[in-house]
Design a protein around this motif. Sequence first.
Motif, PDB file in Angstrom:
ATOM      1  N   HIS A 183      -7.446 -91.193 -26.643  1.00 32.78           N
ATOM      2  CA  HIS A 183      -8.464 -90.949 -27.794  1.00 32.78           C
ATOM      3  C   HIS A 183      -8.178 -89.646 -28.370  1.00 32.78           C
ATOM      4  O   HIS A 183      -8.500 -89.585 -29.463  1.00 32.78           O
ATOM      5  CB  HIS A 183      -9.822 -91.177 -26.968  1.00 32.78           C
ATOM      6  N   LEU A 184      -7.788 -88.526 -27.504  1.00 34.65           N
ATOM      7  CA  LEU A 184      -7.767 -87.286 -27.673  1.00 34.65           C
ATOM      8  C   LEU A 184      -6.664 -87.098 -28.700  1.00 34.65           C
ATOM      9  O   LEU A 184      -6.541 -86.295 -29.543  1.00 34.65           O
ATOM     10  CB  LEU A 184      -7.569 -86.129 -26.626  1.00 34.65           C
ATOM     11  N   LEU A 185      -5.350 -87.698 -28.477  1.00 32.03           N
ATOM     12  CA  LEU A 185      -4.310 -87.779 -29.207  1.00 32.03           C
ATOM     13  C   LEU A 185      -4.697 -88.189 -30.644  1.00 32.03           C
ATOM     14  O   LEU A 185      -3.877 -87.777 -31.515  1.00 32.03           O
ATOM     15  CB  LEU A 185      -3.253 -88.495 -28.857  1.00 32.03           C
ATOM     16  N   ALA A 186      -5.328 -89.258 -30.719  1.00 31.03           N
ATOM     17  CA  ALA A 186      -5.687 -89.665 -32.187  1.00 31.03           C
ATOM     18  C   ALA A 186      -6.956 -89.194 -32.799  1.00 31.03           C
ATOM     19  O   ALA A 186      -7.414 -89.543 -33.868  1.00 31.03           O
ATOM     20  CB  ALA A 186      -5.693 -91.548 -31.979  1.00 31.03           C
ATOM     21  N   GLU A 187      -7.582 -88.488 -32.131  1.00 35.19           N
ATOM     22  CA  GLU A 187      -9.061 -87.865 -32.563  1.00 35.19           C
ATOM     23  C   GLU A 187      -8.689 -86.913 -33.896  1.00 35.19           C
ATOM     24  O   GLU A 187      -8.095 -86.120 -33.821  1.00 35.19           O
ATOM     25  CB  GLU A 187      -9.662 -87.174 -31.492  1.00 35.19           C
ATOM     26  N   PHE A 188      -9.664 -87.390 -34.759  1.00 33.79           N
ATOM     27  CA  PHE A 188      -9.355 -86.713 -35.888  1.00 33.79           C
ATOM     28  C   PHE A 188     -10.864 -85.920 -36.496  1.00 33.79           C
ATOM     29  O   PHE A 188     -10.934 -84.856 -36.665  1.00 33.79           O
ATOM     30  CB  PHE A 188      -9.082 -87.515 -37.283  1.00 33.79           C
ATOM     31  N   GLY A 189     -11.878 -86.933 -36.611  1.00 33.15           N
ATOM     32  CA  GLY A 189     -13.142 -86.214 -37.208  1.00 33.15           C
ATOM     33  C   GLY A 189     -13.692 -85.092 -36.390  1.00 33.15           C
ATOM     34  O   GLY A 189     -14.137 -84.293 -37.086  1.00 33.15           O
ATOM     35  N   ALA A 190     -13.755 -85.264 -35.151  1.00 32.06           N
ATOM     36  CA  ALA A 190     -14.685 -84.277 -34.341  1.00 32.06           C
ATOM     37  C   ALA A 190     -13.741 -82.999 -34.337  1.00 32.06           C
ATOM     38  O   ALA A 190     -14.422 -81.971 -34.337  1.00 32.06           O
ATOM     39  CB  ALA A 190     -14.679 -84.955 -32.736  1.00 32.06           C
ATOM     40  N   LEU A 191     -12.429 -83.142 -34.169  1.00 33.72           N
ATOM     41  CA  LEU A 191     -11.711 -81.954 -34.256  1.00 33.72           C
ATOM     42  C   LEU A 191     -11.580 -80.965 -35.634  1.00 33.72           C
ATOM     43  O   LEU A 191     -11.581 -79.968 -35.752  1.00 33.72           O
ATOM     44  CB  LEU A 191     -10.432 -82.277 -33.661  1.00 33.72           C
ATOM     45  N   ALA A 192     -11.652 -81.949 -36.714  1.00 31.22           N
ATOM     46  CA  ALA A 192     -11.503 -81.319 -37.965  1.00 31.22           C
ATOM     47  C   ALA A 192     -12.976 -80.747 -38.310  1.00 31.22           C
ATOM     48  O   ALA A 192     -12.650 -79.766 -38.951  1.00 31.22           O
ATOM     49  CB  ALA A 192     -11.256 -82.682 -39.030  1.00 31.22           C
ATOM     50  N   LEU A 193     -13.997 -81.320 -37.792  1.00 29.95           N
ATOM     51  CA  LEU A 193     -15.374 -80.432 -37.951  1.00 29.95           C
ATOM     52  C   LEU A 193     -15.333 -79.044 -37.230  1.00 29.95           C
ATOM     53  O   LEU A 193     -15.990 -78.410 -37.269  1.00 29.95           O
ATOM     54  CB  LEU A 193     -16.366 -81.246 -37.699  1.00 29.95           C
ATOM     55  N   PRO A 197      -6.951 -77.089 -34.712  1.00 29.73           N
ATOM     56  CA  PRO A 197      -5.808 -77.931 -35.244  1.00 29.73           C
ATOM     57  C   PRO A 197      -5.192 -78.605 -34.307  1.00 29.73           C
ATOM     58  O   PRO A 197      -4.835 -78.291 -33.371  1.00 29.73           O
ATOM     59  CB  PRO A 197      -5.139 -76.969 -35.837  1.00 29.73           C
ATOM     60  N   THR A 198      -4.861 -79.944 -34.416  1.00 34.85           N
ATOM     61  CA  THR A 198      -3.957 -80.515 -33.405  1.00 34.85           C
ATOM     62  C   THR A 198      -3.191 -81.569 -34.486  1.00 34.85           C
ATOM     63  O   THR A 198      -3.104 -81.218 -35.433  1.00 34.85           O
ATOM     64  CB  THR A 198      -5.122 -81.654 -32.480  1.00 34.85           C
ATOM     65  N   PHE A 199      -2.128 -82.375 -33.768  1.00 33.65           N
ATOM     66  CA  PHE A 199      -1.153 -83.079 -34.404  1.00 33.65           C
ATOM     67  C   PHE A 199      -2.030 -84.135 -35.653  1.00 33.65           C
ATOM     68  O   PHE A 199      -1.668 -84.236 -36.686  1.00 33.65           O
ATOM     69  CB  PHE A 199      -0.425 -83.965 -33.621  1.00 33.65           C
ATOM     70  N   THR A 200      -3.111 -84.560 -34.910  1.00 37.95           N
ATOM     71  CA  THR A 200      -3.966 -85.557 -36.088  1.00 37.95           C
ATOM     72  C   THR A 200      -4.364 -85.018 -37.186  1.00 37.95           C
ATOM     73  O   THR A 200      -4.234 -85.391 -38.122  1.00 37.95           O
ATOM     74  CB  THR A 200      -4.834 -86.333 -35.055  1.00 37.95           C
ATOM     75  N   THR A 201      -4.939 -83.739 -37.052  1.00 32.30           N
ATOM     76  CA  THR A 201      -5.595 -82.976 -38.068  1.00 32.30           C
ATOM     77  C   THR A 201      -4.649 -82.708 -39.098  1.00 32.30           C
ATOM     78  O   THR A 201      -4.837 -82.691 -40.370  1.00 32.30           O
ATOM     79  CB  THR A 201      -6.388 -81.879 -37.660  1.00 32.30           C
ATOM     80  N   ALA A 202      -3.347 -82.113 -38.497  1.00 29.68           N
ATOM     81  CA  ALA A 202      -2.100 -81.869 -39.308  1.00 29.68           C
ATOM     82  C   ALA A 202      -1.487 -82.862 -40.219  1.00 29.68           C
ATOM     83  O   ALA A 202      -1.429 -82.717 -41.388  1.00 29.68           O
ATOM     84  CB  ALA A 202      -1.354 -81.133 -38.662  1.00 29.68           C
ATOM     85  N   ILE A 203      -1.559 -84.063 -39.395  1.00 27.23           N
ATOM     86  CA  ILE A 203      -1.195 -85.307 -40.047  1.00 27.23           C
ATOM     87  C   ILE A 203      -2.029 -85.587 -41.359  1.00 27.23           C
ATOM     88  O   ILE A 203      -1.678 -85.898 -42.499  1.00 27.23           O
ATOM     89  CB  ILE A 203      -0.844 -86.448 -39.162  1.00 27.23           C
ATOM     90  N   TYR A 204      -3.356 -85.613 -41.087  1.00 22.72           N
ATOM     91  CA  TYR A 204      -4.372 -85.820 -42.108  1.00 22.72           C
ATOM     92  C   TYR A 204      -3.992 -84.961 -43.369  1.00 22.72           C
ATOM     93  O   TYR A 204      -4.024 -85.612 -44.401  1.00 22.72           O
ATOM     94  CB  TYR A 204      -5.544 -85.736 -41.622  1.00 22.72           C
ATOM     95  N   ASP A 205      -3.791 -83.657 -42.998  1.00 24.93           N
ATOM     96  CA  ASP A 205      -3.633 -82.759 -44.215  1.00 24.93           C
ATOM     97  C   ASP A 205      -2.312 -83.170 -44.934  1.00 24.93           C
ATOM     98  O   ASP A 205      -2.320 -82.853 -46.148  1.00 24.93           O
ATOM     99  CB  ASP A 205      -3.794 -81.483 -43.531  1.00 24.93           C
ATOM    100  N   LEU A 223       3.670 -87.467 -31.700  1.00 24.35           N
ATOM    101  CA  LEU A 223       2.454 -88.192 -31.010  1.00 24.35           C
ATOM    102  C   LEU A 223       2.983 -89.252 -30.309  1.00 24.35           C
ATOM    103  O   LEU A 223       2.302 -89.687 -29.160  1.00 24.35           O
ATOM    104  CB  LEU A 223       1.495 -88.498 -32.142  1.00 24.35           C
ATOM    105  N   VAL A 224       3.898 -90.172 -30.677  1.00 23.97           N
ATOM    106  CA  VAL A 224       4.642 -91.183 -29.850  1.00 23.97           C
ATOM    107  C   VAL A 224       5.076 -90.843 -28.696  1.00 23.97           C
ATOM    108  O   VAL A 224       5.005 -91.448 -27.733  1.00 23.97           O
ATOM    109  CB  VAL A 224       5.526 -91.882 -30.964  1.00 23.97           C
ATOM    110  N   VAL A 225       5.789 -89.525 -28.767  1.00 21.03           N
ATOM    111  CA  VAL A 225       6.316 -89.206 -27.461  1.00 21.03           C
ATOM    112  C   VAL A 225       5.351 -88.804 -26.352  1.00 21.03           C
ATOM    113  O   VAL A 225       5.402 -89.037 -25.089  1.00 21.03           O
ATOM    114  CB  VAL A 225       7.414 -88.035 -27.634  1.00 21.03           C
ATOM    115  N   ASN A 350      -2.888 -96.852 -30.124  1.00 14.54           N
ATOM    116  CA  ASN A 350      -4.056 -96.038 -29.760  1.00 14.54           C
ATOM    117  C   ASN A 350      -3.847 -94.633 -29.924  1.00 14.54           C
ATOM    118  O   ASN A 350      -4.392 -93.680 -30.102  1.00 14.54           O
ATOM    119  CB  ASN A 350      -4.764 -96.324 -28.357  1.00 14.54           C
ATOM    120  N   ALA A 351      -2.466 -94.025 -29.598  1.00 13.46           N
ATOM    121  CA  ALA A 351      -2.176 -92.840 -29.597  1.00 13.46           C
ATOM    122  C   ALA A 351      -1.912 -92.274 -31.075  1.00 13.46           C
ATOM    123  O   ALA A 351      -1.864 -90.853 -31.308  1.00 13.46           O
ATOM    124  CB  ALA A 351      -0.960 -92.479 -28.537  1.00 13.46           C
TER     125      ALA A 351
END
Length: 506
Positions: A183-193, A197-205, A223-225, A350-351
């Motif tokens: 869940h944490l690898l894929a989490e976006f909304g909570a970390l964006a607010l 910055p994680t890989f997911t927020t950077a990918i969205y940007d 993230l796959v790795v 899921n990741a």
Amino acid sequence: MTAAAPLRVAVASVAALLALVPVGYVVAAAIAVGPAGVAELVWRPRVGELLINTTVLVLATSSACVLLGTATAWITERTDLPGAPVWGALFAAPLAVPAFVNSYAWVSVLPGADGFVGALVVTTMSYFPFVHLPVAAVLRGLDRDQEDVARALGLSARAAARRVVLPALRPAIVGGALLVGLHLLAEFGALALLRYPTFTTAIYDQFQSTFAGPAAAMLASVLVVLCLLLLTADVALAGRARQARVGGGAARRRARTPLGARRVPALLAVGLLVVAALGVPLGSVVRWMVTGSSTTVDAAALATATATSIGLGLLAAAVTTALTLPVAWLAVRRPGRFSRLLERTTHLGNALPGIVVALALVIVAIRVVPGLYQTTPLLVTAYAILFMPLALVNLRAALLRTPPELEEVAHGLGSRPGAVLARVTVPLLARGAGAAAALVFLAVSTELTATLLLAPTGTATLATEFWGPAVAVSYGAAAPYALTMILISVPAAFLLTRQVHAGTRP
């Protein structure tokens, strides 16, 4: 292998192939860029920073969730804590609060609650039930006579717990920690607010600026790795000990461990945890509903978004559970390299962030089946890819606790494979399947990024309607959608609690 197994292998293979679609997109992007381009995009200081941020958060939150989830399960199931069943239900209730709503609540109450500390607090409060629920279920179903035998053989209470209880809890703890990590690898909304910055927020940007840009695809490859590393750790830590028993054990009431002088501190501790996990988000949402200057309630829009979220959640829960059951059955009943490969493959989706899964499906749909683009079946497929691990953990745990001898006896008595499935396997797995469907419903009804990209034109869910005002800091306008998301998630969270308490020994 029974006659019914080929069908299960076929369905499980389809589930694994679906999970490989976003991975295939990432690999194809890497091939298109070439080795030199991959090296240029991956070996950058920014990627190193994101790797540290993501890894530290996954390790810290997973560890915190294991400690909190195991401790809360133990204190509610094994001690004489006053009101233990009520506390147990409250510890499952945070699943009804989406992580991005939790972060919205903390940020709106404490504007400085961002960065690593804020991310750690919010994600731990949101995800520790993933460990609490399976551990509590195992503790309630565990035959304590085994501990009595260990004590009679001369072991201390602590040694008996270490030798008897912990091995039984290991699959539940490791499975819960794996869910938290994925869940944490894929989490976006909570970390964006929370501006962490994680890989997911950077990918969205990256996707916002270049849509299908190679930089975002290369970030997704990292993230796959990381997902593969988590799955490897899960295999190493979960163990292979048999968990099922043919006998039910002694059905007699067991005395709970008295807390004594620790009762008051224990009550204070669990009370503070409930306030942090539930009181803050609920109090914040209600406060903004009442006092927010931007609070407006469009009843028609709210009702439409609610009906859409519930409908998509129920449909995706049924489809995902049905797809995942054969995968779990093969992993437990027919262990081997092929079944392990299928099982681990289903975890890959899921990741990855929802936006990567969605974009991969968009490209496949446009190039292969154009008629599927922006349709409900394609959106439900994305949900299945994203949330199969939620169903898999519960179904696998249920199968591990179900003796295979019961199915073998039915086969030996001449029952056809379909009859064995309907009359033996399905009834035994009903609670596990219910928990799996409930978890998927919770995830789907609050999913954000994949829904934004894949939903048919004009489709609005509670999550998508919440996100715009929340990002614009219009907390009052976002509050009605946040409150409704919590309300529709309560029945599923209650069902999960019932799975823990139903059908266990007195």
